[in-house]
Design an enzyme around this catalytic site. Structure first.
Site, PDB file in Angstrom:
ATOM      1  CG  ASP A 117     -43.240  34.062 -42.449  1.00  0.00           C
ATOM      2  OD1 ASP A 117     -44.467  33.936 -42.221  1.00  0.00           O
ATOM      3  OD2 ASP A 117     -42.570  33.180 -43.006  1.00  0.00           O
ATOM      4  CB  CYS A 158     -48.242  33.125 -39.355  1.00  0.00           C
ATOM      5  SG  CYS A 158     -49.352  34.533 -39.285  1.00  0.00           S
ATOM      6  CG  HIS A 174     -48.603  35.271 -35.111  1.00  0.00           C
ATOM      7  ND1 HIS A 174     -47.917  34.977 -36.280  1.00  0.00           N
ATOM      8  CD2 HIS A 174     -48.336  34.261 -34.255  1.00  0.00           C
ATOM      9  CE1 HIS A 174     -47.266  33.835 -36.122  1.00  0.00           C
ATOM     10  NE2 HIS A 174     -47.506  33.384 -34.904  1.00  0.00           N
TER      11      HIS A 174
END
Lengths: 289, 256
Positions: free
Chosen positions: A76, A79, A259
């Site tokens: 989101d 992270c 990510h």
């Protein structure tokens, strides 16, 4: 990221609202599919996602020798901060030395943040909340399971993330002269902090990691799982220890483009959190079926 | 016992349930504003049951066009406050470059920090979770007197304002409208039983509890603190903004 930009002449509100509504829809979709912080999984569960990709498969294969488990975080934009915070609090459960160190460090950091002109009223609240959690974990008033639940309660979880963002911003702004070298265009460090660091849901980059590890003294290793041509995933330690990489970093993160997840070295699994191995086995069984 | 269903949701602006952090932050802020009110500002809940909707009263700052004015506004907070900003809508008629016809206030501090090429706002004024009701209201009061004409919500008001400013007040159209609105707002103040401060001394004085703004039994005399956050950043931003805009377009438009 949004590929359809509105016509430049549009004065406003409706376009903005549409964009915001779409963003919210995407965010909700992600939220319903991924916990803020997930259960432990074996590292090889990554193979499911990359089974079609030889480069990734080789790298994951080589990773398995050094890393046993993985804990996913919700993609989101928070992270990186959430992953660091979670793993660090987890370590505080059984690292009294770290607890003493961070407890002594944070009040100084807060004073520096106030000095920079961050709004005292709200800053104090984020600080108090963070400190309160440090104390609860450090003094064993909170166990691994409660920690896991806390990090999966959105309001609380994000409150902790905000504080790390503010710490990062503080570090960047206090060393603005140095960090200015890494700014794109004519953005100032203060502007960068206002747009890319302090607001929630903005993804983190090398510069965030450098600043946060400097500000907190938390040592960090990032394993980069990308399409680079090597057979080993490359790694980067923060702060950069150069040749003398004598100490093992406290926190290990796995980076895949865009990510960060928490990753656990082979040795430290015994101390790592509330996920039951049963759950892990189930997941794995599902995967291979 | 009947459970209330969807009506129990505190704010309709987002489908997500209010987060614990929103409730925490708003309770703290409300308490703080009750105990140490911001000068020229009164705050209360629209409805005691709902922490997510506030009614603000803004007293026009002395020595400005808005002197002695009484402006009411509603502030609505999203369920994920303070991660996202609230919205502000004036209930009192306000003719201002940054206020839409329907009263919605357009101010950069209330905008999420997304990259938004249409907007002329500089990023340093954008929302972040350390912003709060105090910092917002300080920005609003300062905006009243120093509109941002770069991205006006009310273009007519903006043009009129610039004419007034650039003629050093000789073109009185803008001024007259504001004065009329201030006059009209005093009727509202009377109805609410509010005495609007007109001198600087009164304005910065600790407010006493008013019938229309019940503030519990807190002894306000114990708290006076010029709780003025550093506004320099923001001012710098708007100056830069003016500068960039004016540069080349209509030079000689020095900010006062």
């Amino acid at each position: 990221m949004s590929s359809e930009s509105p016509p430049p002449a549009a004065s406003g509100d409706n376009q903005d609202e549409l964009i915001l509504a779409q963003k919210e829809a995407i965010a909700q979709d992600i939220a319903s599919n991924a916990s803020l912080v997930g259960n432990l999984e074996p590292v090889y569960s990554l193979e499911r996602e990359f089974s079609h990709d030889a480069v990734f498969m080789t790298k994951i294969g080589n990773l398995k020798g050094r890393y046993a488990e993985l804990r996913r975080t919700r993609p989101d934009g928070n992270c990186f901060f959430r992953a660091v915070a979670y793993r660090y609090f987890e370590l505080l459960l059984h690292r009294p030395d770290e607890y003493e160190r961070i407890k002594a460090l944070l009040p100084r950091a807060k004073a520096q943040m106030i000095e920079l002109g961050m709004p005292t009223f709200t800053l104090e609240d984020f600080y108090d909340n963070f400190m309160d959690h440090v104390d609860r974990v450090g003094q064993a008033h909170m166990d691994a399971q409660q920690l896991f639940e806390t990090f999966n309660e959105p309001g609380q979880s994000d409150y902790l993330v905000v504080f790390l963002r503010l710490l990062t911003s503080m570090q960047l702004q206090r060393n603005a002269e140095f960090y200015q070298n890494f700014m794109e265009g004519d953005k100032t460090v203060a502007e960068f902090c206002a747009t890319e660091v302090e607001p929630m849901y903005n993804e983190s980059d090398h510069i965030h990691i450098t600043a946060l590890t400097e500000a907190t003294g938390i040592s960090l290793r990032v394993i980069y799982l990308d399409r680079g041509s090597q057979t080993e995933a490359s790694l980067h330690d923060f702060p950069d220890q150069g040749e003398s990489a004598a100490t093992t970093p406290l926190v290990h993160l796995l980076y895949r483009p865009g990510h960060y997840d928490v990753i656990y070295p082979v040795k430290s699994t015994s101390e790592s959190g509330p996920a039951t191995s049963n759950a892990t086995v189930t997941t794995t069984a599902e995967l291979s079926s | 016992m009947m459970a209330s269903t969807s009506s129990s949701r505190q704010n309709s602006s987002g489908p997500m349930a209010p987060s614990s952090s929103a409730i925490r932050a708003l309770s703290l802020e409300l308490k703080s504003l009750m105990e140490e009110p911001l000068e020229g500002i009164r705050a209360k809940l629209v409805n005691e049951e709902n922490l997510f909707e506030w009614e603000m009263a803004i007293f026009g700052p002395p020595d400005t066009l808005y002197q002695a004015g009484y402006f009411k506004a509603h502030m609505k907070f999203p369920n994920d406050y303070p991660y996202s900003p609230p919205t502000v809508r004036f209930l009192t008629k306000v003719w201002h470059p940054n206020v839409y016809e329907n009263g919605d206030l357009c101010i950069s501090i209330l905008h999420p920090p997304v990259d938004d090429p249409q907007s002329g706002e500089l990023p340093c004024e954008r929302w972040n979770p350390t912003q709060n009701v105090r910092t917002i209201m300080l920005s609003v009061v300062s905006l009243l007197n120093e509109p941002n004409t770069y991205s006006p919500a009310n273009v007519d008001a903006s043009v009129m304002y610039r004419r007034w400013r650039d003629s050093n007040g000789k073109d009185k159209e803008y001024e007259n409208i504001i004065k009329k609105q201030v006059q009209a707002s005093r009727v509202e103040a009377e109805k609410d039983g509010v005495i609007v401060p007109t001198t600087m001394e009164e304005y910065i004085m600790k407010p006493k509890p008013r019938p229309s703004f019940p503030q519990d039994n807190i002894d306000m005399d114990d708290f006076y603190d010029d709780d003025c956050y550093d506004m320099d950043d923001e001012d710098d931003c708007s100056d830069d903004e003016e500068y960039q805009e004016d540069d080349g377009e209509d030079s000689g438009n020095g900010e006062s």
